[in-house]
Design an enzyme around this catalytic site. Structure first.
Site, PDB file in Angstrom:
ATOM      1  N   ASP A 113     -19.499   5.834  83.165  1.00 30.41           N
ATOM      2  CA  ASP A 113     -18.609   5.970  82.100  1.00 30.41           C
ATOM      3  C   ASP A 113     -19.277   6.010  80.923  1.00 30.41           C
ATOM      4  OD1 ASP A 113     -16.080   5.443  80.227  1.00 30.41           O
ATOM      5  OD2 ASP A 113     -15.227   5.506  82.561  1.00 30.41           O
ATOM      6  N   ASP A 114     -18.473   5.633  79.756  1.00 35.77           N
ATOM      7  CA  ASP A 114     -19.221   5.788  78.313  1.00 35.77           C
ATOM      8  C   ASP A 114     -20.394   4.850  78.055  1.00 35.77           C
ATOM      9  OD1 ASP A 114     -18.978   6.591  75.718  1.00 35.77           O
ATOM     10  OD2 ASP A 114     -17.147   5.703  75.134  1.00 35.77           O
ATOM     11  N   ASP A 125     -13.001  12.801  78.002  1.00 35.78           N
ATOM     12  CA  ASP A 125     -12.028  11.770  77.318  1.00 35.78           C
ATOM     13  C   ASP A 125     -11.503  12.782  76.061  1.00 35.78           C
ATOM     14  OD1 ASP A 125     -10.767   9.088  76.664  1.00 35.78           O
ATOM     15  OD2 ASP A 125     -12.549   8.159  77.292  1.00 35.78           O
ATOM     16  N   LYS A 177     -15.712  12.945  84.007  1.00 40.42           N
ATOM     17  CA  LYS A 177     -14.777  12.322  83.217  1.00 40.42           C
ATOM     18  C   LYS A 177     -14.791  12.971  81.791  1.00 40.42           C
ATOM     19  CE  LYS A 177     -12.453   8.180  82.040  1.00 40.42           C
ATOM     20  NZ  LYS A 177     -12.540   6.344  82.516  1.00 40.42           N
ATOM     21  N   TRP A 204      -4.930  10.699  78.527  1.00 39.10           N
ATOM     22  CA  TRP A 204      -4.072   9.430  78.590  1.00 39.10           C
ATOM     23  C   TRP A 204      -2.507  10.044  78.580  1.00 39.10           C
ATOM     24  CZ3 TRP A 204      -6.385   9.181  73.175  1.00 39.10           C
ATOM     25  CH2 TRP A 204      -8.005   8.827  73.455  1.00 39.10           C
ATOM     26  N   GLY A 205      -2.420  11.324  79.149  1.00 38.85           N
ATOM     27  CA  GLY A 205      -0.987  11.774  79.009  1.00 38.85           C
ATOM     28  C   GLY A 205      -0.503  12.149  77.657  1.00 38.85           C
ATOM     29  N   ARG A 234      -5.527  11.934  83.498  1.00 37.43           N
ATOM     30  CA  ARG A 234      -5.125  10.579  83.310  1.00 37.43           C
ATOM     31  C   ARG A 234      -3.760  10.705  82.894  1.00 37.43           C
ATOM     32  NH1 ARG A 234      -8.276   6.398  81.727  1.00 37.43           N
ATOM     33  NH2 ARG A 234      -6.698   5.722  80.367  1.00 37.43           N
ATOM     34  N   ASP A 267      -4.680   3.139  78.954  1.00 43.80           N
ATOM     35  CA  ASP A 267      -5.876   2.581  79.855  1.00 43.80           C
ATOM     36  C   ASP A 267      -5.245   1.310  80.509  1.00 43.80           C
ATOM     37  OD1 ASP A 267      -7.570   4.141  78.430  1.00 43.80           O
ATOM     38  OD2 ASP A 267      -8.746   2.740  77.879  1.00 43.80           O
TER      39      ASP A 267
HETATM   40  C1  GLA Z   1     -11.228   5.534  76.759  1.00 42.60           C
HETATM   41  C2  GLA Z   1     -10.484   5.804  78.265  1.00 42.60           C
HETATM   42  C3  GLA Z   1     -11.415   4.765  79.163  1.00 42.60           C
HETATM   43  C4  GLA Z   1     -12.773   4.454  79.094  1.00 42.60           C
HETATM   44  C5  GLA Z   1     -13.001   4.445  77.563  1.00 42.60           C
HETATM   45  C6  GLA Z   1     -14.495   4.424  77.238  1.00 42.60           C
HETATM   46  O1  GLA Z   1     -10.308   4.557  76.508  1.00 42.60           O
HETATM   47  O2  GLA Z   1      -9.440   5.853  78.645  1.00 42.60           O
HETATM   48  O3  GLA Z   1     -11.046   5.197  80.773  1.00 42.60           O
HETATM   49  O4  GLA Z   1     -13.450   5.795  79.487  1.00 42.60           O
HETATM   50  O5  GLA Z   1     -12.253   5.417  76.849  1.00 42.60           O
HETATM   51  O6  GLA Z   1     -14.974   4.349  76.013  1.00 42.60           O
END
Ligand code: GLA
Length: 377
Positions: A48-49, A126, A124, A161-162, A179, A183
């Site tokens: 991830d990030d 964002d 993924k 995030w929808g 998504r 979160d």
């Molecule tokens: C957002 C995403 C998380 C994660 C973070 C990383 O909040 O929704 O799932 O990937 O960024 O910074």
């Protein structure tokens, strides 16, 4: 690339946040391959990030942080692939990622090319730091196009995030999962609230592009980046069963290198995974239980390939309940001469139900998940 069943894998964010490096990824890959997780279907290992340097190089390319990934990303991808796994990475549709690293805005093609050259199989993507005049559907279309033209099959995992009614436009972008929530954190309240919210948008779920209810918190036990209160064993079982039932991707978020037998038994329950990975990939429907319990228990039925039916009872409330429903509501009224033979998938207990499916008592936050077939009454 058509994704026919919800993707399964592991993602670094829930437990490790920015605390990632080559050693962690390699030992996690070893564990996925050796512990039975890959055999159970978890194939994507996703970083991830926080993997990059804060600045691009002189050619405009993103650079893996050498302090975390001293041998570069291709070496990591090669190692992950050598274990029979697929390799995933993370970027963002804005100018920065959510944690402030370079995002792919206006660099979509060059970044897709970089990911392909490293051997990435999953991206993924964002939604932080978007320029305010760039609508989400355009940003995701740009990366969708870039991935479709990069010369490598890369699963596109959208993460807006929808927001901005993502469900209405996401399928036009080439995304394979999206998504559908904010979160997750490691608490029962988070699991319950995501579940309730999901019921409003699950019509948009389906083969090709799956609603992603966020990474699993099973086995986090309150530790790590999104660890809060933690959950009980029964709550993690319910969480896993709900995500499976609703065709969410199953992306593990705990530190699998130290997972307990209990955690492993949840994550590798093949009967529950089979409900999630059913080839028909049908959405469940809500059975209205008796009015008395309608607000506290979620009862779902999901027709499976070959005629079996999955039936799940999920007690989302904080009280003991004893729900029931008439079999007529799943098409098995008494005049059919049929009954249900059902096996509970966590205990193996077999029951036969005619006319009414009644559960005498369910404790708070627990679930019962049956795989059932129709038999002569
Ligand atoms: C957002 C995403 C998380 C994660 C973070 C990383 O909040 O929704 O799932 O990937 O960024 O910074």
């Amino acid at each position: 690339m058509i994704v026919k069943t919800p993707p399964m894998g592991w993602n670094s964010w829930n437990t490790f946040g920015g605390n990632i490096n080559e050693e962690l990824i390699k030992t996690t890959a070893d564990t996925m391959a050796d512990s039975g997780l890959l055999d159970a279907g978890y194939e994507y290992l996703v970083i991830d990030d926080c993997w990059a340097l804060r600045e691009r190089d002189e050619n405009g390319r993103m650079v893996p942080d050498p302090a975390k990934f001293p041998n570069g990303m291709k070496a990591v991808a090669d190692y992950v692939h050598s274990k029979g796994l697929k390799f995933g990475m993370y970027s963002c549709s804005g100018v920065l990622t959510c944690a402030g690293y370079p995002g792919s805005f206006d660099h979509e093609y060059i970044d897709a090319d970089t990911f392909a050259s490293w051997g990435v199989d999953f991206l993924k993507y964002d939604y932080c730091f978007r320029p305010s005049l760039s609508p989400g559907h355009l940003l995701y279309k740009k990366m969708g196009n870039a991935l479709a033209n990069c010369g490598r099959d890369i699963l596109f995992s959208a993460c807006s995030w929808g927001g901005h009614e993502t469900h209405k436009w996401i399928k036009s972008t080439g995304a394979h999962m999206w998504r559908s929530t904010g979160d997750i954190v490691d608490s029962w309240a988070s699991i319950r609230d995501i579940t309730r919210h999901q019921l409003e948008i699950w019509d948009y779920n389906g083969q090709g592009c799956f609603n992603d209810m966020d990474m699993l918190v099973v086995g986090m036990n309150g530790k790590g980046n999104v660890g809060v209160t933690g959950c009980t064993y029964e709550e993690y079982k319910s969480h896993f069963s709900i995500w499976a039932f609703l065709n969410s991707p199953l992306m593990i978020g705990c530190d699998i290198r130290n997972m307990s037998d209990e955690t492993k038994s949840i994550l590798t329950n093949r009967d529950i995974i089979a409900i999630n990975q059913d080839p028909a990939a049908r959405q469940p429907y809500v059975i209205e239980p008796d009015a008395w319990h309608a607000d506290s228990v979620l009862v779902l039925a999901k027709p499976l390939e070959g005629g079996d039916m999955a039936i799940g009872f999920f007690n989302l409330s904080d009280n003991d309940i004893g729900p029931w429903f008439a079999l007529d509501s799943i098409g098995l009224g008494s005049a059919t001469g049929k009954a249900l033979e059902a096996t509970e998938l966590w205990t193996g207990e077999k029951v036969i139900k005619k006319d009414v499916f009644h559960i005498p008592r369910m404790a708070p936050h627990t679930c019962l998940v049956y795989r059932a077939k129709t038999i002569d009454a």
